[in-house]
Design an enzyme around this catalytic site. Structure first.
Site, PDB file in Angstrom:
ATOM      1  N   ARG A  74      64.715 -13.642  -0.806  1.00 38.17           N
ATOM      2  CA  ARG A  74      65.538 -14.877  -1.106  1.00 38.17           C
ATOM      3  C   ARG A  74      66.337 -14.417  -2.801  1.00 38.17           C
ATOM      4  NH1 ARG A  74      61.707 -17.182   2.257  1.00 38.17           N
ATOM      5  NH2 ARG A  74      60.022 -17.263  -0.045  1.00 38.17           N
ATOM      6  N   GLU A 111      46.659 -14.976  -4.607  1.00 39.46           N
ATOM      7  CA  GLU A 111      45.289 -15.833  -3.935  1.00 39.46           C
ATOM      8  C   GLU A 111      44.040 -15.167  -2.601  1.00 39.46           C
ATOM      9  OE1 GLU A 111      45.788 -20.063  -2.456  1.00 39.46           O
ATOM     10  OE2 GLU A 111      47.947 -19.860  -3.880  1.00 39.46           O
TER      11      GLU A 111
END
Length: 193
Positions: A74, A111
């Site tokens: 994006r 993460e």
């Protein structure tokens, strides 16, 4: 909203509100507890999309930026439009295996694992002034990797910029010592689509 605190022109409130309202919020996507900020609905609104790009162009027009680096995918949408608006070249920062030819890469930790950004060798020249563009910043891991990648190529990263930034990020926040410009905080309600 962040942009007003980040130095946008006074009188921008209505444009900022329209941009924010053009972004659809999808609860619990891609997993429970996530309020996904879907910019595809912003792209369906030509005025809101143009206003978004124009705000960034107004910010960077007189900063002698020669390169706009967009983070896949994006960041390509906003970055290429901003590059055209300020007369700079656009450099895509891609996930592994997407660019033909010789690349340099930078790994970073997420993460849930690791990822990597790649850029063509020679896409930026030493000392070129660069801004990095993405649609959203959460933890800053991707932007930090982008900064390291561009600096390894000799570029001068001036600033990182995102359309949306999580509200835990404070105005004046920096990644790898570089300022972060955020247009909007994420919305928490769902749009009708």
């Amino acid at each position: 909203m962040f942009v007003l605190e980040n130095g946008a022109n006074k009188g921008e409130e209505s444009r900022i509100r329209a941009i924010s309202e053009a972004i659809r919020v999808v609860p619990h996507f891609p997993k429970q507890g996530i309020m996904f900020q879907d910019i595809t609905t912003l792209l369906l609104d030509p005025k809101a999309f143009k206003d978004t790009v124009d705000i960034f162009v107004d910010r960077y027009r007189d900063m002698n930026i020669s390169v706009v680096a967009g983070v896949e995918a994006r960041g390509f949408i906003f970055g290429s439009s901003i590059a055209l608006g300020i007369g700079a070249k656009f450099v895509p920062l891609c996930k592994p295996g997407k660019l033909p030819g010789e690349v340099i890469s930078e790994k970073y930790v997420l993460e849930y694992g690791t990822d990597c950004l790649e850029m063509h060798v020679g896409a930026v020249e030493p000392c070129e002034r660069v801004i990095i563009i993405d649609d959203l910043v959460a933890t800053g891991g991707t932007l930090s990797a982008a900064i390291r990648l561009l600096e390894r190529a000799g570029a001068e990263v001036v600033e990182c910029a995102c359309v949306i930034g999580l509200s835990d990020l404070k105005v004046g926040c920096k990644f790898n010592g570089k300022p972060l410009y955020i247009l909007l905080e994420p919305r928490q309600v769902e749009n009708d689509f």
